[in-house]
Design a protein around this motif. Structure first.
Motif, PDB file in Angstrom:
ATOM      1  N   LEU A   9       1.287  -1.873  -0.399  1.00 46.01           N
ATOM      2  CA  LEU A   9      -0.028   0.109   0.146  1.00 46.01           C
ATOM      3  C   LEU A   9       0.551   1.451  -0.294  1.00 46.01           C
ATOM      4  O   LEU A   9       2.106   1.197   0.984  1.00 46.01           O
ATOM      5  N   LEU A  10       0.434   2.321  -0.404  1.00 49.40           N
ATOM      6  CA  LEU A  10       1.378   3.577  -0.944  1.00 49.40           C
ATOM      7  C   LEU A  10       0.459   4.967  -0.363  1.00 49.40           C
ATOM      8  O   LEU A  10      -0.585   4.898  -0.525  1.00 49.40           O
ATOM      9  N   LEU A  11       1.219   5.502   0.122  1.00 46.97           N
ATOM     10  CA  LEU A  11       0.952   6.591   1.059  1.00 46.97           C
ATOM     11  C   LEU A  11       1.956   7.398   0.220  1.00 46.97           C
ATOM     12  O   LEU A  11       3.271   7.801   0.356  1.00 46.97           O
ATOM     13  N   ARG A  12       1.635   8.379  -0.158  1.00 45.70           N
ATOM     14  CA  ARG A  12       2.167  10.002  -1.216  1.00 45.70           C
ATOM     15  C   ARG A  12       2.154  10.829  -0.258  1.00 45.70           C
ATOM     16  O   ARG A  12       1.350  11.391  -1.592  1.00 45.70           O
ATOM     17  N   LEU A  13       2.351  12.481   0.092  1.00 47.48           N
ATOM     18  CA  LEU A  13       2.441  13.207  -0.163  1.00 47.48           C
ATOM     19  C   LEU A  13       0.826  13.526   0.932  1.00 47.48           C
ATOM     20  O   LEU A  13       0.074  13.389   0.751  1.00 47.48           O
ATOM     21  N   SER A  14       0.914  12.978   1.816  1.00 46.86           N
ATOM     22  CA  SER A  14      -0.398  13.005   2.605  1.00 46.86           C
ATOM     23  C   SER A  14      -1.705  12.675   1.819  1.00 46.86           C
ATOM     24  O   SER A  14      -3.137  13.388   2.190  1.00 46.86           O
ATOM     25  N   LEU A  23       5.496   1.591  -7.438  1.00 48.12           N
ATOM     26  CA  LEU A  23       6.907   1.866  -6.546  1.00 48.12           C
ATOM     27  C   LEU A  23       7.643   2.919  -6.696  1.00 48.12           C
ATOM     28  O   LEU A  23       8.136   3.147  -7.727  1.00 48.12           O
ATOM     29  N   LEU A  24       7.780   3.797  -6.113  1.00 44.03           N
ATOM     30  CA  LEU A  24       8.777   4.577  -6.106  1.00 44.03           C
ATOM     31  C   LEU A  24      10.202   4.104  -6.340  1.00 44.03           C
ATOM     32  O   LEU A  24      10.501   3.558  -5.093  1.00 44.03           O
ATOM     33  N   HIS A  25      11.706   5.507  -6.632  1.00 39.31           N
ATOM     34  CA  HIS A  25      12.623   4.708  -6.326  1.00 39.31           C
ATOM     35  C   HIS A  25      12.482   4.603  -4.595  1.00 39.31           C
ATOM     36  O   HIS A  25      13.911   3.825  -4.597  1.00 39.31           O
ATOM     37  N   GLU A  26      12.594   5.477  -4.374  1.00 37.31           N
ATOM     38  CA  GLU A  26      12.702   5.574  -2.697  1.00 37.31           C
ATOM     39  C   GLU A  26      11.415   5.740  -2.022  1.00 37.31           C
ATOM     40  O   GLU A  26      11.206   6.965  -2.682  1.00 37.31           O
ATOM     41  N   TYR A  27      12.085   6.000  -0.273  1.00 37.93           N
ATOM     42  CA  TYR A  27      10.944   6.183   0.799  1.00 37.93           C
ATOM     43  C   TYR A  27      11.785   6.912   1.358  1.00 37.93           C
ATOM     44  O   TYR A  27      12.369   6.760   1.985  1.00 37.93           O
ATOM     45  N   ASP A  28      10.674   7.494   2.751  1.00 39.22           N
ATOM     46  CA  ASP A  28      11.682   8.437   3.383  1.00 39.22           C
ATOM     47  C   ASP A  28      11.136   7.042   4.812  1.00 39.22           C
ATOM     48  O   ASP A  28      12.091   7.120   5.640  1.00 39.22           O
ATOM     49  N   TYR A  29      10.229   6.634   4.436  1.00 35.04           N
ATOM     50  CA  TYR A  29      10.048   5.529   5.421  1.00 35.04           C
ATOM     51  C   TYR A  29       9.047   3.839   5.046  1.00 35.04           C
ATOM     52  O   TYR A  29       8.463   4.402   4.257  1.00 35.04           O
ATOM     53  N   ILE A  30       9.658   2.988   5.310  1.00 31.98           N
ATOM     54  CA  ILE A  30       9.090   1.807   4.722  1.00 31.98           C
ATOM     55  C   ILE A  30       8.618   1.472   5.995  1.00 31.98           C
ATOM     56  O   ILE A  30       9.147   0.686   7.115  1.00 31.98           O
ATOM     57  N   VAL A  31       6.664   1.039   6.550  1.00 33.44           N
ATOM     58  CA  VAL A  31       6.350   0.181   7.398  1.00 33.44           C
ATOM     59  C   VAL A  31       6.144  -0.886   7.367  1.00 33.44           C
ATOM     60  O   VAL A  31       5.588  -1.296   6.124  1.00 33.44           O
ATOM     61  N   VAL A  32       6.505  -2.109   7.683  1.00 32.11           N
ATOM     62  CA  VAL A  32       6.636  -3.271   7.634  1.00 32.11           C
ATOM     63  C   VAL A  32       5.624  -3.910   8.697  1.00 32.11           C
ATOM     64  O   VAL A  32       5.996  -3.759   9.091  1.00 32.11           O
ATOM     65  N   GLY A  33       3.995  -4.499   7.554  1.00 29.57           N
ATOM     66  CA  GLY A  33       2.788  -4.643   8.097  1.00 29.57           C
ATOM     67  C   GLY A  33       1.990  -3.691   8.753  1.00 29.57           C
ATOM     68  O   GLY A  33       2.151  -2.809   9.404  1.00 29.57           O
ATOM     69  N   GLY A  34       0.588  -3.976   7.978  1.00 30.40           N
ATOM     70  CA  GLY A  34      -0.431  -4.048   7.912  1.00 30.40           C
ATOM     71  C   GLY A  34      -1.183  -3.708   8.796  1.00 30.40           C
ATOM     72  O   GLY A  34      -2.215  -4.150   8.646  1.00 30.40           O
ATOM     73  N   ASP A  50       5.220  16.230   3.946  1.00 31.83           N
ATOM     74  CA  ASP A  50       6.731  16.307   3.073  1.00 31.83           C
ATOM     75  C   ASP A  50       7.375  14.798   3.251  1.00 31.83           C
ATOM     76  O   ASP A  50       8.661  14.593   2.329  1.00 31.83           O
ATOM     77  N   VAL A  51       6.717  14.278   3.693  1.00 29.60           N
ATOM     78  CA  VAL A  51       7.333  12.733   3.747  1.00 29.60           C
ATOM     79  C   VAL A  51       6.572  11.644   2.109  1.00 29.60           C
ATOM     80  O   VAL A  51       5.860  11.560   2.306  1.00 29.60           O
ATOM     81  N   THR A  52       7.383  10.792   2.053  1.00 25.55           N
ATOM     82  CA  THR A  52       6.905   9.247   1.606  1.00 25.55           C
ATOM     83  C   THR A  52       7.097   8.395   2.243  1.00 25.55           C
ATOM     84  O   THR A  52       7.927   8.107   2.857  1.00 25.55           O
ATOM     85  N   ILE A  53       5.817   7.343   2.344  1.00 23.95           N
ATOM     86  CA  ILE A  53       6.167   6.144   3.592  1.00 23.95           C
ATOM     87  C   ILE A  53       5.437   5.186   1.886  1.00 23.95           C
ATOM     88  O   ILE A  53       4.356   5.634   1.139  1.00 23.95           O
ATOM     89  N   LEU A  54       5.875   3.706   2.546  1.00 22.93           N
ATOM     90  CA  LEU A  54       6.077   2.734   2.371  1.00 22.93           C
ATOM     91  C   LEU A  54       5.269   2.110   2.896  1.00 22.93           C
ATOM     92  O   LEU A  54       6.189   1.803   4.361  1.00 22.93           O
ATOM     93  N   LEU A  55       3.902   1.135   3.150  1.00 18.50           N
ATOM     94  CA  LEU A  55       3.727   0.322   3.759  1.00 18.50           C
ATOM     95  C   LEU A  55       3.238  -1.055   3.334  1.00 18.50           C
ATOM     96  O   LEU A  55       2.829  -1.233   2.586  1.00 18.50           O
ATOM     97  N   LEU A  56       3.981  -1.980   3.745  1.00 16.25           N
ATOM     98  CA  LEU A  56       3.985  -3.330   3.266  1.00 16.25           C
ATOM     99  C   LEU A  56       2.958  -4.395   3.962  1.00 16.25           C
ATOM    100  O   LEU A  56       3.480  -4.078   5.480  1.00 16.25           O
TER     101      LEU A  56
END
Ligand code: FAD
Ligand code: NAG
Length: 132
Positions: A9-14, A23-34, A50-56
């Protein structure tokens, strides 16, 4: 690892992007486990636009099953497609048999299969007794 890619699941710029967006090339945060904790952490982090977050998440999104959405319907989710189906090793101190350990598998984590019941924290009683 395949399961993780299926559940991204991808969350970007609020702004929450749809499940499994590119997927983006990079994230500020990667959260593992939804699950309960991971979703809360990802949501709180996304309050900074202002932050990018990837939730796996390893498991699927639910399909609004009754046992997922109705409080108290504990049971039907255990052993379902939303359960990791984990169990203990055989318990020598009991009857030598293993015991199941229900754990949610999917967006929402164990809240997919839990009872949605609220219990007053035990520490409240203890703290009050300590004060006497
Ligand atoms: C049967 C049952 C009944 C319950 N009843 C209640 C109740 O009535 N009231 C109450 O308050 N609490 C109840 N609970 C407890 C509550 O659901 C849990 O305390 C809470 O869900 C724990 O949150 P968590 O974020 O720690 O873990 P979880 O919510 O379990 O989330 C963990 C997530 O991580 C994912 N994950 C694990 N490994 C990986 C990996 N390698 N890669 C990607 N994702 C991964 C899992 O699939 C899962 O989605 C119950 C729990 C169960 C199992
Ligand atoms: C748990 O068991 C059920 C019933 O056999 C199955 O449908 C489900 O896919 C299993 N869960 C996982 C994560 O493999």
């Amino acid at each position: 690892m395949l399961a993780i890619a299926l559940g991204g699941l991808l969350l970007r710029l609020s702004q929450a992007l749809p499940l499994n967006s590119p997927l983006l090339h990079e994230y500020d945060y990667i959260v593992v486990g939804g699950g309960v904790a991971g979703l809360t952490v990802a949501s709180r982090l996304s309050q900074d636009p202002d932050v990018t977050i990837l939730l796996l998440e390893a498991g699927p999104a639910d399909n609004h099953e009754l046992f997922v959405e109705v409080p108290g319907m504990i049971g039907d989710g255990i052993g379902s497609i939303y359960d990791w189906n984990l169990s203990t090793v055989p318990q020598t101190a009991l009857d030598g048999a293993p015991r199941s350990i229900p754990q949610g598998f999917g967006l929402g984590g164990s809240s997919l299969i839990n009872g949605m019941l609220w219990n007053r924290g035990e520490w409240v009683r203890t703290a009050r007794e300590d004060a006497r």
